[in-house]
Design a protein around this motif. Structure first.
Motif, short mmCIF file in Angstrom:
data_model
loop_
_atom_site.label_atom_id
_atom_site.label_comp_id
_atom_site.label_asym_id
_atom_site.label_seq_id
_atom_site.Cartn_x
_atom_site.Cartn_y
_atom_site.Cartn_z
N ASN A 186 -25.78 -149.09 85.04
CA ASN A 186 -25.23 -148.82 83.72
C ASN A 186 -26.11 -147.84 82.96
O ASN A 186 -27.33 -147.82 83.09
N VAL A 187 -25.47 -147.02 82.13
CA VAL A 187 -26.18 -146.05 81.29
C VAL A 187 -26.81 -146.77 80.11
O VAL A 187 -26.15 -147.56 79.43
N THR A 188 -28.09 -146.50 79.88
CA THR A 188 -28.77 -147.04 78.71
C THR A 188 -29.60 -145.93 78.06
O THR A 188 -29.84 -144.89 78.68
N ALA A 189 -30.02 -146.14 76.84
CA ALA A 189 -30.91 -145.18 76.18
C ALA A 189 -32.33 -145.39 76.69
O ALA A 189 -32.78 -146.52 76.88
N ASP A 190 -33.03 -144.30 76.92
CA ASP A 190 -34.40 -144.34 77.43
C ASP A 190 -35.35 -143.88 76.32
O ASP A 190 -35.46 -142.69 76.04
N PRO A 191 -36.06 -144.82 75.66
CA PRO A 191 -36.95 -144.44 74.55
C PRO A 191 -38.05 -143.47 74.98
O PRO A 191 -38.47 -142.63 74.19
N GLU A 192 -38.50 -143.57 76.23
CA GLU A 192 -39.56 -142.68 76.70
C GLU A 192 -39.09 -141.24 76.81
O GLU A 192 -39.91 -140.32 76.90
N ARG A 193 -37.80 -141.03 76.83
CA ARG A 193 -37.25 -139.68 76.91
C ARG A 193 -36.45 -139.37 75.65
O ARG A 193 -35.37 -138.81 75.69
N GLY A 194 -36.97 -139.81 74.52
CA GLY A 194 -36.36 -139.48 73.24
C GLY A 194 -35.03 -140.15 72.99
O GLY A 194 -34.20 -139.62 72.26
N GLY A 195 -34.82 -141.33 73.58
CA GLY A 195 -33.56 -142.03 73.39
C GLY A 195 -32.41 -141.46 74.18
O GLY A 195 -31.26 -141.81 73.96
N SER A 196 -32.69 -140.58 75.15
CA SER A 196 -31.65 -139.94 75.94
C SER A 196 -30.85 -140.97 76.71
O SER A 196 -31.38 -141.98 77.18
N LYS A 197 -29.54 -140.73 76.84
CA LYS A 197 -28.66 -141.63 77.60
C LYS A 197 -28.80 -141.32 79.08
O LYS A 197 -28.52 -140.20 79.51
N ARG A 198 -29.18 -142.33 79.88
CA ARG A 198 -29.38 -142.05 81.29
C ARG A 198 -29.33 -143.35 82.10
O ARG A 198 -29.45 -144.45 81.56
N LEU A 199 -29.15 -143.18 83.41
CA LEU A 199 -29.23 -144.27 84.36
C LEU A 199 -30.69 -144.47 84.78
O LEU A 199 -31.50 -143.55 84.65
N PRO A 200 -31.02 -145.63 85.32
CA PRO A 200 -32.41 -145.86 85.73
C PRO A 200 -32.88 -144.97 86.88
O PRO A 200 -34.08 -144.91 87.14
N ILE A 201 -31.96 -144.27 87.56
CA ILE A 201 -32.38 -143.35 88.63
C ILE A 201 -32.22 -141.88 88.21
O ILE A 201 -32.43 -140.98 89.01
N GLU A 202 -31.87 -141.63 86.94
CA GLU A 202 -31.86 -140.27 86.39
C GLU A 202 -33.23 -140.05 85.73
O GLU A 202 -33.41 -140.29 84.53
N VAL A 234 -13.68 -137.49 80.97
CA VAL A 234 -14.90 -136.69 81.00
C VAL A 234 -16.12 -137.57 80.78
O VAL A 234 -17.16 -137.41 81.44
N ARG A 235 -16.02 -138.54 79.89
CA ARG A 235 -17.14 -139.42 79.55
C ARG A 235 -17.51 -140.39 80.68
O ARG A 235 -18.63 -140.88 80.75
N GLU A 236 -16.58 -140.69 81.57
CA GLU A 236 -16.81 -141.73 82.57
C GLU A 236 -18.06 -141.43 83.39
O GLU A 236 -18.30 -140.31 83.81
N HIS A 237 -18.86 -142.47 83.62
CA HIS A 237 -20.08 -142.32 84.41
C HIS A 237 -20.29 -143.62 85.18
O HIS A 237 -20.60 -144.66 84.59
N ARG A 238 -20.08 -143.57 86.47
CA ARG A 238 -20.24 -144.77 87.31
C ARG A 238 -21.13 -144.43 88.49
O ARG A 238 -20.80 -143.58 89.31
N MET A 239 -22.25 -145.09 88.58
CA MET A 239 -23.20 -144.82 89.64
C MET A 239 -23.58 -146.14 90.31
O MET A 239 -23.63 -147.19 89.66
N VAL A 240 -23.82 -146.08 91.59
CA VAL A 240 -24.33 -147.22 92.34
C VAL A 240 -25.66 -146.83 92.96
O VAL A 240 -25.97 -145.65 93.13
N ASP A 241 -26.45 -147.82 93.27
CA ASP A 241 -27.74 -147.59 93.92
C ASP A 241 -27.56 -147.80 95.42
O ASP A 241 -27.30 -148.93 95.86
#
Length: 485
Positions: free
Chosen positions: A8-24, A48-55
């Motif tokens: 799931n996409v979450t905000a990453d505080p270490e990258r300025g709150g950027s929206k990303r997956l844990p493998i981005e 366009v917004r849809e983002h589905r990733m698997v590990d």
């Protein structure tokens, strides 16, 4: 094989709150961040917004998968003869009797329009002595074998000939051509050799939903170019499943096209997607930072962004993406007579590359839709017919132009020799082809050693191999059970 875990996409505080997956894991904007900027000008659609990733992990795969003829035999039996294969477009067989011949892995199929408007497909084999019934397509009143004259109707039923008396073992009422399953969607015709296959709609989901958004029902085939390449079909397909190669292979677009930092989606087992946003550089790009005008100048010269300027001024409240979107919207609206004012900017800017397992790729966006098909040449595991299609949005309330016929390039010809609608991309394919034979040579030299895929940026390549294994494993289990029966 364990089911892959959805991320799931979450905000990453270490990258300025950027929206990303844990493998981005790169620094900088993600595509979701870019869309947030776009929404300050125009709403962004859910597709366009849809983002589905698997590990799918980070395990390598053996180079033998590309060079071993025994592994290729398993692919033929359990993948190519068990999956839905794109055969042709409906407009290529408009009238009763119109027939398109589709060949793959030494199987030949007659895809034929019936008198009632339906489409059926039959094995292109004379049941007398095995000759191909037809060597070329066209309008057929019947399927007549050139060897001895055995004949079948276009619905596959047998027409007894003058020497029927000499074939007492043949029941004329029970001697039809072998039938192949057919699926029709948005003008595309698919075939499947497996009588027990899952329905196309189930396998292809969510591709139809995505392509409906891209107005797939309103396109026509503007170009079709093919070339035989000296490589395994997966080598060719993988060259178009990731953007990681853009910085090194296509440096002319790297200043404004992401590579490993594109968005990748595993939408289902059979459907994956990569999104290439325009107006931002790739991670591999090491050149000077370009000004907005320099980015615009490059983008306007390449691809489907090319065209006359929208005649607006690039001011302080404008972004490169916004300017290109306004230009693309204006040019496409004028060409097609369609009201596209409510479509979001990404619809005119970005590349949405979908693939349907195993070997059919179809791009979204509005202006043009690129397509690829990768077919082994006969049963040669190191020869691939690479086909490039270009589908364009047809003018509103006007008949679509006639579909383009296939232009087959000679081995010594360059893709740059293409003319017409595909010419603007031809140089890119020459760059892609420059890698493919060398990859196959290197894979042979690797022998039993491994090749590696990125955990994120090459996830679609990883999924291709996962699904091949899944089909082979299922097929081998069925074969084993049948052998025990």
């Amino acid at each position: 094989m364990d089911e892959p875990k959805v991320l799931n996409v979450t905000a990453d505080p270490e990258r300025g709150g950027s929206k990303r997956l844990p493998i981005e894991l790169w620094e900088g904007l993600t595509y979701q961040d870019i869309l947030d900027i776009d929404e300050t000008f125009q709403p962004v659609s859910d597709i366009v917004r849809e983002h589905r990733m698997v590990d799918l992990g980070s395990e390598p795969v053996s180079a033998r998968r590309y060079t071993d003829p025994e592994f290729f035999k398993l692919e033929v039996e359990h993948v190519f003869l068990k999956t839905w294969q794109y055969a042709c477009r409906e407009e290529e067989i408009r009238n009763p009797g119109d027939t398109y011949i589709f060949d793959i892995v030494n199987r030949s199929v007659l895809v034929t329009r019936q008198n009632d408007g339906s489409i059926r497909a039959f094995e292109n084999i004379c049941l007398h002595r095995g000759r191909k019934l037809a060597d070329r397509g066209g309008c057929k009143k019947q399927f007549w074998c050139p060897y001895h004259g055995f004949t079948w109707n276009i619905d596959g039923t047998f027409k007894p000939g003058p020497v029927a008396w000499d074939f007492p073992e043949i029941d004329a009422d029970n001697f039809p051509l072998g039938e192949v399953k057919v699926a029709r969607w948005a003008g595309f015709v698919f075939v499947n050799f497996d009588a027990n296959c899952k329905p196309f709609e189930e396998v292809a989901d969510p591709l139809p939903r995505h392509m409906d958004y891209w107005m797939i029902d309103h396109v026509y085939k503007a170009a079709h170019v093919a070339k035989v390449l000296p490589a395994n079909w997966k080598v060719c397909a993988e060259a178009f499943l990731e953007n990681h190669h853009v910085g090194a292979t296509h440096p002319q677009v790297s200043p404004y096209t992401p590579d490993a930092n594109a968005q990748y989606d595993v939408l289902s087992d059979h459907v994956t997607r990569a999104i290439s946003p325009h107006g931002y550089p790739g991670l591999v790009y090491a050149g000077p930072k370009l000004s907005p005008q320099e980015i615009l100048d490059l983008a306007m010269k390449n691809g489907n962004k090319a065209g006359a300027s929208a005649g607006i001024e690039f001011g302080p409240d404008m972004t490169e993406r916004r300017y290109l979107a306004i230009t693309g919207r204006k040019n496409l609206s004028e060409r097609t007579g369609r009201d596209l004012s409510e479509r979001c900017d990404a619809d005119f800017l970005d590349g949405f590359s979908h693939d349907l397992f195993p070997n059919f790729h179809l791009w979204g966006s509005l202006a043009t839709k690129i397509g690829y098909r990768f077919r082994p040449v006969g049963l040669d595991h190191e020869q691939c017919l690479m086909e490039v299609f270009l589908w364009k949005l047809a003018p509103k309330d006007q008949p679509a132009p006639a579909p383009a016929t296939m232009q087959l390039l000679r081995p010594d010809q360059k893709w740059a020799d293409c003319t017409g609608d595909l010419a603007y991309l031809a140089g890119v394919y020459d760059q892609d082809e420059s890698n493919i034979p060398s990859v196959q040579e290197g894979l042979r030299a690797l022998g039993d050693r491994d090749v590696h895929f990125g955990r994120y940026s090459e996830i679609r390549c990883r999924n291709l191999h996962r699904m091949i294994d899944k089909y082979i494993e299922a097929g081998e289990q069925v074969a084993k059970l049948d052998g025990q029966a």
